[in-house]
Design a protein around this motif. Structure first.
Motif, PDB file in Angstrom:
ATOM      1  N   GLY A   5       0.807  -1.208   0.000  1.00  0.00           N
ATOM      2  CA  GLY A   5       0.000   0.000   0.000  1.00  0.00           C
ATOM      3  C   GLY A   5       0.842   1.260   0.000  1.00  0.00           C
ATOM      4  O   GLY A   5       0.526   2.231  -0.702  1.00  0.00           O
ATOM      5  N   VAL A   6       1.925   1.243   0.768  1.00  0.00           N
ATOM      6  CA  VAL A   6       2.817   2.414   0.799  1.00  0.00           C
ATOM      7  C   VAL A   6       3.467   2.631  -0.565  1.00  0.00           C
ATOM      8  O   VAL A   6       3.562   3.768  -1.068  1.00  0.00           O
ATOM      9  CB  VAL A   6       3.883   2.244   1.899  1.00  0.00           C
ATOM     10  N   ILE A   7       3.927   1.530  -1.181  1.00  0.00           N
ATOM     11  CA  ILE A   7       4.536   1.644  -2.521  1.00  0.00           C
ATOM     12  C   ILE A   7       3.524   2.194  -3.521  1.00  0.00           C
ATOM     13  O   ILE A   7       3.840   3.082  -4.340  1.00  0.00           O
ATOM     14  CB  ILE A   7       5.069   0.276  -2.972  1.00  0.00           C
ATOM     15  N   THR A   8       2.300   1.674  -3.471  1.00  0.00           N
ATOM     16  CA  THR A   8       1.264   2.125  -4.409  1.00  0.00           C
ATOM     17  C   THR A   8       0.933   3.595  -4.205  1.00  0.00           C
ATOM     18  O   THR A   8       0.791   4.365  -5.174  1.00  0.00           O
ATOM     19  CB  THR A   8       0.006   1.266  -4.244  1.00  0.00           C
ATOM     20  N   LEU A   9       0.810   4.012  -2.946  1.00  0.00           N
ATOM     21  CA  LEU A   9       0.497   5.419  -2.680  1.00  0.00           C
ATOM     22  C   LEU A   9       1.622   6.333  -3.153  1.00  0.00           C
ATOM     23  O   LEU A   9       1.367   7.432  -3.688  1.00  0.00           O
ATOM     24  CB  LEU A   9       0.249   5.614  -1.178  1.00  0.00           C
ATOM     25  N   THR A  10       2.859   5.900  -2.970  1.00  0.00           N
ATOM     26  CA  THR A  10       3.992   6.729  -3.406  1.00  0.00           C
ATOM     27  C   THR A  10       3.995   6.903  -4.920  1.00  0.00           C
ATOM     28  O   THR A  10       4.108   8.029  -5.448  1.00  0.00           O
ATOM     29  CB  THR A  10       5.311   6.106  -2.948  1.00  0.00           C
ATOM     30  N   LEU A  11       3.867   5.794  -5.659  1.00  0.00           N
ATOM     31  CA  LEU A  11       3.853   5.873  -7.124  1.00  0.00           C
ATOM     32  C   LEU A  11       2.616   6.597  -7.629  1.00  0.00           C
ATOM     33  O   LEU A  11       2.679   7.356  -8.612  1.00  0.00           O
ATOM     34  CB  LEU A  11       3.920   4.468  -7.711  1.00  0.00           C
ATOM     35  N   SER A  12       1.487   6.366  -6.945  1.00  0.00           N
ATOM     36  CA  SER A  12       0.250   7.031  -7.366  1.00  0.00           C
ATOM     37  C   SER A  12       0.354   8.544  -7.162  1.00  0.00           C
ATOM     38  O   SER A  12      -0.051   9.330  -8.039  1.00  0.00           O
ATOM     39  CB  SER A  12      -0.931   6.476  -6.571  1.00  0.00           C
ATOM     40  N   ALA A  13       0.904   8.949  -6.027  1.00  0.00           N
ATOM     41  CA  ALA A  13       1.045  10.387  -5.777  1.00  0.00           C
ATOM     42  C   ALA A  13       1.958  11.037  -6.802  1.00  0.00           C
ATOM     43  O   ALA A  13       1.667  12.130  -7.318  1.00  0.00           O
ATOM     44  CB  ALA A  13       1.577  10.602  -4.359  1.00  0.00           C
ATOM     45  N   TYR A  14       3.059  10.355  -7.140  1.00  0.00           N
ATOM     46  CA  TYR A  14       3.983  10.899  -8.130  1.00  0.00           C
ATOM     47  C   TYR A  14       3.315  11.008  -9.488  1.00  0.00           C
ATOM     48  O   TYR A  14       3.392  12.057 -10.172  1.00  0.00           O
ATOM     49  CB  TYR A  14       5.232  10.023  -8.226  1.00  0.00           C
ATOM     50  N   GLY A  15       2.641   9.938  -9.920  1.00  0.00           N
ATOM     51  CA  GLY A  15       2.018   9.935 -11.244  1.00  0.00           C
ATOM     52  C   GLY A  15       0.888  10.940 -11.357  1.00  0.00           C
ATOM     53  O   GLY A  15       0.778  11.669 -12.351  1.00  0.00           O
ATOM     54  N   LEU A  16       0.028  11.004 -10.326  1.00  0.00           N
ATOM     55  CA  LEU A  16      -1.099  11.935 -10.384  1.00  0.00           C
ATOM     56  C   LEU A  16      -0.625  13.387 -10.298  1.00  0.00           C
ATOM     57  O   LEU A  16      -1.204  14.286 -10.937  1.00  0.00           O
ATOM     58  CB  LEU A  16      -2.078  11.622  -9.244  1.00  0.00           C
ATOM     59  N   PHE A  17       0.405  13.637  -9.511  1.00  0.00           N
ATOM     60  CA  PHE A  17       0.937  15.006  -9.437  1.00  0.00           C
ATOM     61  C   PHE A  17       1.511  15.427 -10.779  1.00  0.00           C
ATOM     62  O   PHE A  17       1.270  16.554 -11.244  1.00  0.00           O
ATOM     63  CB  PHE A  17       2.026  15.081  -8.357  1.00  0.00           C
ATOM     64  N   GLU A  18       2.261  14.528 -11.400  1.00  0.00           N
ATOM     65  CA  GLU A  18       2.827  14.860 -12.707  1.00  0.00           C
ATOM     66  C   GLU A  18       1.723  15.074 -13.739  1.00  0.00           C
ATOM     67  O   GLU A  18       1.802  15.979 -14.585  1.00  0.00           O
ATOM     68  CB  GLU A  18       3.767  13.742 -13.153  1.00  0.00           C
ATOM     69  N   LEU A  19       0.674  14.246 -13.672  1.00  0.00           N
ATOM     70  CA  LEU A  19      -0.436  14.392 -14.618  1.00  0.00           C
ATOM     71  C   LEU A  19      -1.145  15.733 -14.436  1.00  0.00           C
ATOM     72  O   LEU A  19      -1.492  16.403 -15.417  1.00  0.00           O
ATOM     73  CB  LEU A  19      -1.421  13.227 -14.429  1.00  0.00           C
ATOM     74  N   ALA A  20      -1.394  16.119 -13.175  1.00  0.00           N
ATOM     75  CA  ALA A  20      -2.124  17.362 -12.922  1.00  0.00           C
ATOM     76  C   ALA A  20      -1.254  18.595 -13.129  1.00  0.00           C
ATOM     77  O   ALA A  20      -1.723  19.606 -13.674  1.00  0.00           O
ATOM     78  CB  ALA A  20      -2.678  17.348 -11.490  1.00  0.00           C
ATOM     79  N   HIS A  21       0.019  18.532 -12.728  1.00  0.00           N
ATOM     80  CA  HIS A  21       0.862  19.734 -12.764  1.00  0.00           C
ATOM     81  C   HIS A  21       1.495  19.948 -14.131  1.00  0.00           C
ATOM     82  O   HIS A  21       1.454  21.066 -14.669  1.00  0.00           O
ATOM     83  CB  HIS A  21       1.954  19.623 -11.689  1.00  0.00           C
ATOM     84  N   ILE A  22       2.072  18.901 -14.697  1.00  0.00           N
ATOM     85  CA  ILE A  22       2.804  19.072 -15.957  1.00  0.00           C
ATOM     86  C   ILE A  22       1.860  19.049 -17.150  1.00  0.00           C
ATOM     87  O   ILE A  22       1.851  19.955 -17.980  1.00  0.00           O
ATOM     88  CB  ILE A  22       3.891  17.997 -16.089  1.00  0.00           C
ATOM     89  N   PHE A  23       1.038  17.986 -17.217  1.00  0.00           N
ATOM     90  CA  PHE A  23       0.163  17.859 -18.401  1.00  0.00           C
ATOM     91  C   PHE A  23      -1.139  18.639 -18.233  1.00  0.00           C
ATOM     92  O   PHE A  23      -1.716  19.096 -19.212  1.00  0.00           O
ATOM     93  CB  PHE A  23      -0.135  16.383 -18.657  1.00  0.00           C
ATOM     94  N   GLY A  24      -1.605  18.808 -17.022  1.00  0.00           N
ATOM     95  CA  GLY A  24      -2.833  19.561 -16.797  1.00  0.00           C
ATOM     96  C   GLY A  24      -2.606  21.020 -16.495  1.00  0.00           C
ATOM     97  O   GLY A  24      -3.571  21.785 -16.356  1.00  0.00           O
ATOM     98  N   ARG A  25      -1.311  21.419 -16.339  1.00  0.00           N
ATOM     99  CA  ARG A  25      -0.940  22.815 -16.063  1.00  0.00           C
ATOM    100  C   ARG A  25      -1.624  23.367 -14.812  1.00  0.00           C
ATOM    101  O   ARG A  25      -1.975  24.537 -14.728  1.00  0.00           O
ATOM    102  CB  ARG A  25      -1.262  23.699 -17.266  1.00  0.00           C
ATOM    103  N   MET A  26      -1.821  22.506 -13.821  1.00  0.00           N
ATOM    104  CA  MET A  26      -2.391  22.947 -12.549  1.00  0.00           C
ATOM    105  C   MET A  26      -1.266  23.460 -11.660  1.00  0.00           C
ATOM    106  O   MET A  26      -0.185  22.874 -11.653  1.00  0.00           O
ATOM    107  CB  MET A  26      -3.111  21.775 -11.854  1.00  0.00           C
ATOM    108  N   PRO A  27      -1.460  24.527 -10.925  1.00  0.00           N
ATOM    109  CA  PRO A  27      -0.405  25.011 -10.014  1.00  0.00           C
ATOM    110  C   PRO A  27       0.018  23.907  -9.043  1.00  0.00           C
ATOM    111  O   PRO A  27      -0.795  23.079  -8.609  1.00  0.00           O
ATOM    112  CB  PRO A  27      -1.077  26.178  -9.284  1.00  0.00           C
ATOM    113  N   ALA A  28       1.276  23.913  -8.701  1.00  0.00           N
ATOM    114  CA  ALA A  28       1.837  22.844  -7.867  1.00  0.00           C
ATOM    115  C   ALA A  28       1.111  22.693  -6.537  1.00  0.00           C
ATOM    116  O   ALA A  28       0.796  21.564  -6.135  1.00  0.00           O
ATOM    117  CB  ALA A  28       3.328  23.082  -7.656  1.00  0.00           C
ATOM    118  N   PRO A  29       0.821  23.800  -5.781  1.00  0.00           N
ATOM    119  CA  PRO A  29       0.118  23.618  -4.506  1.00  0.00           C
ATOM    120  C   PRO A  29      -1.246  22.957  -4.677  1.00  0.00           C
ATOM    121  O   PRO A  29      -1.628  22.079  -3.899  1.00  0.00           O
ATOM    122  CB  PRO A  29      -0.010  25.039  -3.965  1.00  0.00           C
ATOM    123  N   LEU A  30      -1.986  23.384  -5.727  1.00  0.00           N
ATOM    124  CA  LEU A  30      -3.297  22.779  -5.959  1.00  0.00           C
ATOM    125  C   LEU A  30      -3.171  21.324  -6.399  1.00  0.00           C
ATOM    126  O   LEU A  30      -4.001  20.487  -6.037  1.00  0.00           O
ATOM    127  CB  LEU A  30      -4.062  23.591  -7.002  1.00  0.00           C
TER     128      LEU A  30
END
Length: 274
Positions: A5-30
């Motif tokens: 579960g910890v491994i999944t949460l870590t990879l999921s957080a990284y992937g979703l953050f990259e998807l929202a911030h880089i490809f979705g152009r969402m501000p980093a805090p949001l």
């Protein structure tokens, strides 16, 4: 499960953050808040599912929310790798972790729910299971035993199979004119077993009905006194008392028995003469 579960949460957080911030152009805090909210929702639903299952209630609603969150995460992870131009194999690998975690979660949740149900008597115990060799060598008997195990969950595999053997022996005895000596199966459904039937096996020579009388547990002196009261203390009476004592206590030493008979005869003679 916690490690995965910890491994999944870590990879999921990284992937979703990259998807929202880089490809979705969402501000980093949001993007951090959105990813944290997504993960917290999945964790909260999983915790609630376990609590409800341990209490004995159905965790279907919370379990469904966990499955949906895991599948959505797997899909978003795969999409993120494709948007980044990474190979399909990488997308499959990233999507695997949420799916693997939810599979392990499902198994653990179902086990917790069934254990709680068995303790409260609402869920039946596991049915009897049979080895593959039994299915191959004794197909009909194993099928009958399997049906017994489904009907009565308190039966062990051995007990269910012996019940099937008993029925088969009854059928065989009805089909032939001469019934040969066969293995006996003794059923004991006594209340001392907490209401659960126990089945024991043995051969006719070992059954209680055919066994000899148990040895007298009293002392040799007590048995001798009882026999002499009936046979008398003369020579013939002493010989008869000796034979009866040996029959009642086969393990007794003959010399000790004769010495005890002589001593007790002398005592009884003195009391009668007095």
């Amino acid at each position: 499960m916690i490690t995965l579960g910890v491994i999944t949460l870590t990879l999921s957080a990284y992937g979703l953050f990259e998807l929202a911030h880089i490809f979705g152009r969402m501000p980093a805090p949001l993007a951090v808040v959105a990813v944290a909210g997504f993960d917290v929702f999945a964790i909260a639903c999983g915790v609630m599912a376990f609590r409800v299952a341990k209490d004995g209630d159905s965790p279907a609603v919370w379990n469904f929310a966990v499955v949906v969150a895991a599948l959505l995460t797997a899909g978003l992870q795969y999409v993120r790798t494709q948007l980044g131009g990474q190979p399909i194999a990488v997308g499959v690998m990233m999507a695997f972790f949420p799916i693997a975690t939810v599979i392990l979660f499902e198994g653990t949740l179902r086990r917790a729910f069934r254990i709680s149900g068995r303790r409260s008597g609402r869920v039946a115990p596991p049915r009897a299971s049979f080895e593959i060799l039994q299915w191959l060598l004794f197909r009909r008997l194993t099928w009958e035993a399997f049906r017994d195990g489904v009907l009565d969950r308190s039966l062990s595999a051995d007990a269910a199979f012996k019940l099937a053997v008993i029925r088969q022996q009854t059928i065989d005895a009805a089909e032939v004119d001469v019934v040969v000596e066969r293995r006996g199966l003794e059923l004991d459904y006594s209340a001392d077993l907490g209401g659960h039937g126990q089945i024991t096996s043995g051969y006719p020579a070992d059954t209680p009905e055919s066994a000899g009388s148990p040895e007298d547990v009293r002392t040799i002196a007590a048995v001798v006194r009882e026999k002499l009261e009936v046979t008398g203390v003369d020579k013939a009476g002493q010989d008869e008392a000796f034979a009866q004592t040996i029959a009642a206590k086969p393990s007794a030493d003959e010399t000790t028995v004769r010495r005890t008979i002589g001593r007790e005869s002398a005592k009884m003679s003195k009391l009668r003469s007095a």
